[in-house]
Scaffold this motif. Structure first.
Motif: not given
Ligand code: GLU
Length: 276
Positions: A3, A39-40, A90, A134, A141, A165, A169, A217, A235
């Motif tokens: 994605y 990322q997260s 998120n 992204e 988001n 944000y 990431c 998660y 991710v």
């Molecule tokens: N930048 C990603 C998002 O907003 C981070 C998600 C992740 O790493 O879990 O979807």
């Protein structure tokens, strides 16, 4: 993570794993210097910044600390946000950047990035291509940011929060950087290399608590049951796990499972933690 279109271009077979002790010793194998987007994995470190600036009560009251049990980008979790948002999904992470004290978007972004660099003990930079990829596809988001703002649960302009944000990431790190960031938490908030107190030692346990309950998660229960360490995944394929007071184990491998967690990183860290 297809994605985010550009992430599909990362070679899938990369794999690196690293242990960094609280006094900065590094034990590594594989592709530990390859730069990928954090990322997260950035999320707990920005939550740490909010706690450093404003204390843990602000984090708890203005964002929340309950595990959602749902996907990281879940809109359903948001619908019942009052008891199901935390800074590691998120919604909560976008709220966290909006809480960083700043008078302009540039300052907000700089503070977030500087804080990540302080945890890593070296200057980190945004991977601009990842950011462009992204941000140009961030419709979900953007929806989350606008809903939070509508409910009075976002504390800056929503598009600004979304950009800051997305930039956080897109920060480039190696597995070694993640190890050093985790080792800073293992070392009571003091970076093992620079000796800088990046966050107050007294708030490290609160941060690790959120990582323990929500770092994987909707797989967080399974992770704690089998590995038992506070950790955070992203991710981009990175994971960092913290053994408080001792060391951090970090790994990088791009292939993800359904929950968005790196398959080989997860298994490697779990096995090493078991061995040690
Ligand atoms: N930048 C990603 C998002 O907003 C981070 C998600 C992740 O790493 O879990 O979807």
């Amino acid at each position: 993570a297809d994605y985010i279109p550009i992430l599909t271009e990362t070679p899938s077979d990369l794999f690196g794993v690293v242990i960094v002790t609280k006094d900065g010793k590094v034990y590594s194998a594989g592709d530990v210097d390859y730069q990928f987007s954090i990322q997260s994995v950035s999320k707990p470190f920005t939550a740490a910044l909010v706690m450093t600036q404003q204390g843990p009560a602000v984090l708890k009251e203005k964002i929340g600390v309950e595990p959602t049990g749902m996907a990281f980008n879940s809109k359903l979790a948001l619908a019942v946000y009052e008891n199901s948002v935390n800074p590691l999904v998120n919604a909560g992470a976008i709220a966290a950047v909006s809480l960083v004290q700043a008078t302009s978007e540039q300052e907000r972004s700089n503070k977030v990035q500087q804080n990540l660099s302080d945890f890593a003990g070296r200057p980190l930079a945004v991977l601009e291509k990842v950011y462009e990829s992204e941000y140009s596809t961030a419709f979900g988001n953007r929806g989350i940011a606008n809903l939070l703002y509508n409910w009075g649960r976002l504390y800056s302009d929503p598009e600004e929060a979304l950009r800051v944000y997305t930039r956080e990431c897109s920060v480039g790190v190696s597995a070694k950087d993640l190890g050093m960031m985790g080792a800073t938490l293992a070392n009571g908030g003091v970076n093992p290399l620079t000796k800088k107190q990046v966050m107050p030692a007294k708030h490290v346990p609160e941060l690790l608590a959120v990582m323990a309950t929500a770092g994987f998660y909707d797989e967080s229960g399974d992770w704690m049951f089998t590995a038992g360490l506070p950790a955070k995944t992203g991710v981009g394929g990175g994971i960092v796990a913290v053994v408080p007071g001792r060391f951090a184990i970090a790994a990088f491998s791009p292939r993800l499972n359904e929950a968005g967690n790196s398959v080989r990183s997860l298994k490697a860290i779990r096995d090493i933690a078991g061995e040690l």
